[in-house]
Design an enzyme around this catalytic site. Structure first.
Site, PDB file in Angstrom:
ATOM      1  N   GLU A 144     -15.747 -11.646   3.316  1.00  0.00           N
ATOM      2  CA  GLU A 144     -14.624 -11.283   2.465  1.00  0.00           C
ATOM      3  C   GLU A 144     -13.950 -12.494   1.809  1.00  0.00           C
ATOM      4  O   GLU A 144     -13.474 -12.406   0.678  1.00  0.00           O
ATOM      5  CB  GLU A 144     -13.587 -10.509   3.302  1.00  0.00           C
ATOM      6  CG  GLU A 144     -12.432  -9.942   2.493  1.00  0.00           C
ATOM      7  CD  GLU A 144     -11.348  -9.336   3.385  1.00  0.00           C
ATOM      8  OE1 GLU A 144     -11.200  -9.774   4.531  1.00  0.00           O
ATOM      9  OE2 GLU A 144     -10.643  -8.440   2.906  1.00  0.00           O
ATOM     10  N   CYS A 167     -10.774  -1.774  14.365  1.00  0.00           N
ATOM     11  CA  CYS A 167     -11.036  -3.200  14.613  1.00  0.00           C
ATOM     12  C   CYS A 167     -11.125  -3.533  16.099  1.00  0.00           C
ATOM     13  O   CYS A 167     -11.777  -4.500  16.479  1.00  0.00           O
ATOM     14  CB  CYS A 167      -9.962  -4.055  13.966  1.00  0.00           C
ATOM     15  SG  CYS A 167      -9.595  -3.555  12.288  1.00  0.00           S
ATOM     16  N   SER A 210      -7.219   1.473  -2.662  1.00  0.00           N
ATOM     17  CA  SER A 210      -6.011   0.670  -2.723  1.00  0.00           C
ATOM     18  C   SER A 210      -6.385  -0.732  -3.189  1.00  0.00           C
ATOM     19  O   SER A 210      -7.343  -1.319  -2.691  1.00  0.00           O
ATOM     20  CB  SER A 210      -5.362   0.584  -1.347  1.00  0.00           C
ATOM     21  OG  SER A 210      -4.411  -0.453  -1.347  1.00  0.00           O
ATOM     22  N   GLU A 258       0.819  -1.209   0.000  1.00  0.00           N
ATOM     23  CA  GLU A 258       0.000   0.000   0.000  1.00  0.00           C
ATOM     24  C   GLU A 258       0.858   1.267   0.000  1.00  0.00           C
ATOM     25  O   GLU A 258       0.545   2.243  -0.679  1.00  0.00           O
ATOM     26  CB  GLU A 258      -0.931  -0.023   1.217  1.00  0.00           C
ATOM     27  CG  GLU A 258      -2.139   0.860   1.056  1.00  0.00           C
ATOM     28  CD  GLU A 258      -3.275   0.465   2.004  1.00  0.00           C
ATOM     29  OE1 GLU A 258      -3.785  -0.663   1.877  1.00  0.00           O
ATOM     30  OE2 GLU A 258      -3.616   1.262   2.881  1.00  0.00           O
ATOM     31  N   LYS A 269     -15.409 -10.197   7.794  1.00  0.00           N
ATOM     32  CA  LYS A 269     -14.329 -11.018   7.242  1.00  0.00           C
ATOM     33  C   LYS A 269     -14.860 -12.362   6.751  1.00  0.00           C
ATOM     34  O   LYS A 269     -14.273 -13.006   5.893  1.00  0.00           O
ATOM     35  CB  LYS A 269     -13.239 -11.233   8.295  1.00  0.00           C
ATOM     36  CG  LYS A 269     -12.462  -9.971   8.651  1.00  0.00           C
ATOM     37  CD  LYS A 269     -11.346  -9.672   7.664  1.00  0.00           C
ATOM     38  CE  LYS A 269     -10.707  -8.325   7.935  1.00  0.00           C
ATOM     39  NZ  LYS A 269      -9.877  -7.850   6.819  1.00  0.00           N
ATOM     40  N   CYS A 308      -8.564  -2.249   3.779  1.00  0.00           N
ATOM     41  CA  CYS A 308      -8.399  -3.471   4.590  1.00  0.00           C
ATOM     42  C   CYS A 308      -9.689  -3.906   5.245  1.00  0.00           C
ATOM     43  O   CYS A 308      -9.791  -5.014   5.740  1.00  0.00           O
ATOM     44  CB  CYS A 308      -7.406  -3.293   5.720  1.00  0.00           C
ATOM     45  SG  CYS A 308      -6.050  -2.270   5.351  1.00  0.00           S
TER      46      CYS A 308
END
Lengths: 587, 156
Positions: free
Chosen positions: A367, A515, A325, A284, A364, A305
């Site tokens: 994801e 997080c 990104s 990144e 997640k 992220c």
């Protein structure tokens, strides 16, 4: 500028209390060690006055007052417990229970449920009212969180979290009276709604009405299968929150105990997402320098992220995709490195590897099958995601005395990390880590002071300027999806009017606090808890010798042996992804 | 059902109310007056034009009994559940209608012919139990009459 705080004085259960004006009766009572029970009030959210358990009496007032939403006033004389109040509370509770199933033993919240606890505290022993249950099927259409309306007590916390904290508007109250239920607009499935799986609803739900999709059984099955080679990784935010399940002070960093635990559970390799956070930073930061210094690609660059943020962006900011990104999130990078680099080095058949990610996050889970790049190794790169809450349950089930385990180290090949990797778990952490390496990439030398304190802390939007040897880099950090709009609109306005960009680099994390405040973290989070968890990470960073991702020797090694250099063709193939606009409807 | 003028219809209604406080509910009223119900497409269009979350619109739509989310039937069967009709056997009539038409309160049959609604007191308690189909009143209805009443209208 100092403002004068007006104090108000009165009594709670005969004891003198003095609090700043505006303090609720509920909080005033705490000053004299009185806990007024409540089911709907969450320290993290505004009061909804939904449950009616927190009623108290004020002398001279014939009505009972709800302590959660009534301000303590001068001269008030509050009684919090007397026979009539307690009897009324019990009746209210019995009425709530009369709409709630009694299958506690097979509910995910068994032993960790606010309703169950209050029923136990009040000594409820029989069903005084006929039980009437809503016959609404559970909605598991997301595969990340499950909405089970029949367990809902209509406290409204999830709605406050979804609508106000996150500005997502997937959940709302539908209908009225007996038929009131939590649902996306017009009884559609969650998967058809704006839900981005951030899981804040599940982290704030007092019962099992919104619960993470439990994948622990899949992990146990893989661990017990002799054909499989189980590999685990743990995200930064998990290590400072898992202790809450075992009575540790909030924010205790249990990294090395977790490594030991994973080996006890039967994992053959123990890696750390922090290593992959360093890898993400390498990619990144390189991407940022490409755009900022060499003009290859549009600015601002926006971090990606956070899968809930990615989903949100794809739904509502499809026109900003080119700013995202392309670097994958850390655990996805580790997943693919495990099934390629590690498998080759250790001569393991990657088809036998089962990658398990322990994450503070419900999104997640979504994801890992988001797009085909999540299969870059030729297999599904990450096989199973479990949340911190699921890990706590697994530890308890495994019969391991977690607290007494001796510290162990990770398998360094994909487990060694710099301080930059560990602060990824807090809002501002990705930005800070990226700046440390971007500075090095631009100037060829390390920062004298690697701390960027302006991007830390819980302000919803943090804007600052960083001096890179005379060049100003303008940055913004937003957390809590409701704070995204301000930043994005500012960028769009500048683009539209051809003005200079307000920012060059933007970090977004969907959950408040980043997080550490993730939707898969232990219950009852408050800003104080978010700060303590973040402190656990910043303290670790501070104590480390290697603070910058590019100085991590194992990162240097993986580029030398395998990936060549950041943004190489191989790195692009394995470590980067794409996004696609998928407009839903206007919220 | 595709309403070709929907976007334009919504625009006109929104235009009419856009500067007034508490306008959402008035807009929804106008839409229901126009179509007889509030189609999901109209809610989506209102959401877009007013920059209001769809969830908020549905909170309002489902809170008030008055709003309908499905097209009304060609005929509206109203069954009175006021005290007198209730005591004289209205619940059995509703059972029978449900049984024959496979609809619940507030729903419309698949063929779009009948919409079932429950009302409170039509002001003719002496005739209890009462059913109306649109403006035609049926008095002292027995369970066994229901099929005939429905049959009368099915043929039209």
């Amino acid at each position: 500028m100092s403002s004068v705080v007006t104090m108000v004085k009165g009594f709670v259960n005969g004891r003198a209390v003095e609090v700043p004006a505006g303090t609720t009766i509920l909080d005033a009572a705490k000053k004299v060690q009185v806990n007024i029970p409540t089911l709907c009030k969450h320290a993290d959210l505004l009061p909804s006055a939904g449950c009616g358990i927190c009623i108290v009496k004020a002398k001279g007032n014939r009505k009972m007052l709800r302590a959660c939403c009534t301000p303590f006033e001068n001269g008030m004389d509050i009684v919090t417990h007397d026979p009539e109040i307690v009897k009324t509370r019990i009746t209210v509770l019995e009425l709530i229970l009369s709409n709630h199933p009694t299958d506690c033993l097979i509910c995910g919240r068994n032993n960790d449920c606010e309703l169950q606890k209050i029923a136990a505290d009040f000594g409820i022993r029989d069903d005084r009212f006929q039980r009437i249950l809503a016959e609404i099927p559970a909605d598991n259409s997301k595969g990340t969180i499950i909405l089970d309306p029949k367990k809902c007590i209509k406290c409204g916390r999830c709605i406050d979290a979804c609508q106000n904290m996150q500005d997502v508007w997937a959940l709302s109250f539908i209908d009225r009276g007996f038929k009131t239920r939590i649902s996306p607009a017009g009884d559609i499935k969650l998967s058809e709604s704006p839900c981005v799986s951030c899981g804040q609803c599940s982290a704030h739900c007092p019962t099992g009405a919104i619960f993470e999709h439990d994948d622990t059984r899949k992990v146990w099955e893989a661990l017990q299968d002799p054909e499989k080679y189980c590999v685990v990784q743990v995200a930064p935010a998990v290590r400072v929150a898992v202790g809450e399940g075992f009575g540790y002070p909030v924010g205790t960093n249990l990294t090395k105990k977790l490594y030991a635990l994973f080996r006890r559970l039967g994992f053959k390799a123990v890696f750390d997402t922090n290593f992959a956070a360093d890898l993400t930073i390498m990619e990144e930061a390189a991407e940022f320098v490409e755009r900022f210094v060499h003009g290859k690609g549009p600015l601002p660059l926006i971090t990606s992220c956070c899968p809930a943020w990615v989903d949100y962006m794809e739904k509502y900011y499809g026109d900003m995709i080119q700013h995202f990104s392309t670097a994958k999130s850390p655990h996805e990078m580790l997943g693919v490195m495990s099934k390629t680099y590690y498998a080759q080095k250790k001569n393991i058949d990657p088809s036998k590897i089962v990658n398990v990610s322990v994450m503070p996050c419900t999104a997640k889970k979504y994801e890992i099958t988001r797009v085909e790049e999540m299969f870059a190794s030729g297999y599904q790169d990450v096989d199973i995601v479990i949340t911190t809450r699921e890990l706590i349950r697994m530890i308890k089930q495994a019969g391991v005395e977690f607290e007494s385990l001796a510290d162990e180290d990770a398998d360094l090949i994909l487990g060694d990390y710099a301080g930059a990797g560990t602060i990824f778990g807090a809002t501002g952490g990705v930005m800070e880590a990226a700046l440390r390496t971007a500075y090095y990439n631009v100037t060829g030398e390390n920062l004298k002071d690697v701390n960027f304190k302006d991007v830390r802390g819980l302000d919803g939007v943090k804007e600052t300027e960083v001096d890179v040897k005379g060049t100003k880099v303008r940055i913004a950090v937003a957390h809590g999806l409701a704070n995204v709009k301000y930043v994005m609109e500012k960028v769009k306005a500048a683009q539209k009017n051809n003005e200079p960009l307000p920012y060059h680099f933007i970090e977004v994390m969907a959950c408040p606090g980043g997080c550490v405040g993730g939707g898969g973290q232990p219950y009852m989070v408050t800003d104080e808890i978010r700060k303590q968890r973040a402190k656990g990470l910043y303290d670790e960073d501070e104590a480390m010798e290697v603070r910058c991702s590019h100085d991590n020797p194992h990162i240097q090694q993986i580029y030398k042996e395998f990936l060549e250099k950041p943004l190489s063709e191989k790195a692009h193939h394995l470590l980067h992804t794409q996004y696609k606009s998928r407009p839903l409807y206007v919220k | 059902m595709v309403i070709e003028t929907l976007s334009e219809d919504v625009r006109k209604v929104v235009e009419r109310w856009k500067d007034k406080e508490g306008n959402l509910i008035m807009i929804l009223h106008d839409i229901q007056d126009r179509y007889g119900y509030v189609p999901r497409e109209a809610s989506l269009e209102i959401s877009r034009q007013m920059d209001q979350p769809l969830a908020r619109i549905y909170e309002v739509l489902t809170f008030y009994n008055y709003f309908k989310l499905t097209p009304p039937g060609k005929f509206t069967i109203s069954v009175c559940m006021g005290t007198a009709c209730y005591l004289k056997g209205a619940p059995a009539l509703i059972d029978e209608i449900r049984h024959i038409l496979h609809v619940d309160e507030g729903e419309t049959t698949k063929d779009g012919l009948f919409h079932l609604q429950i009302v409170r007191c039509l002001g003719c308690c002496g005739l209890a139990p009462v059913i109306t189909v649109d403006h035609k009143v049926y008095s002292a209805v027995k369970r066994s009459d229901v099929a005939t009443i429905i049959g009368e209208h099915s043929k039209k």
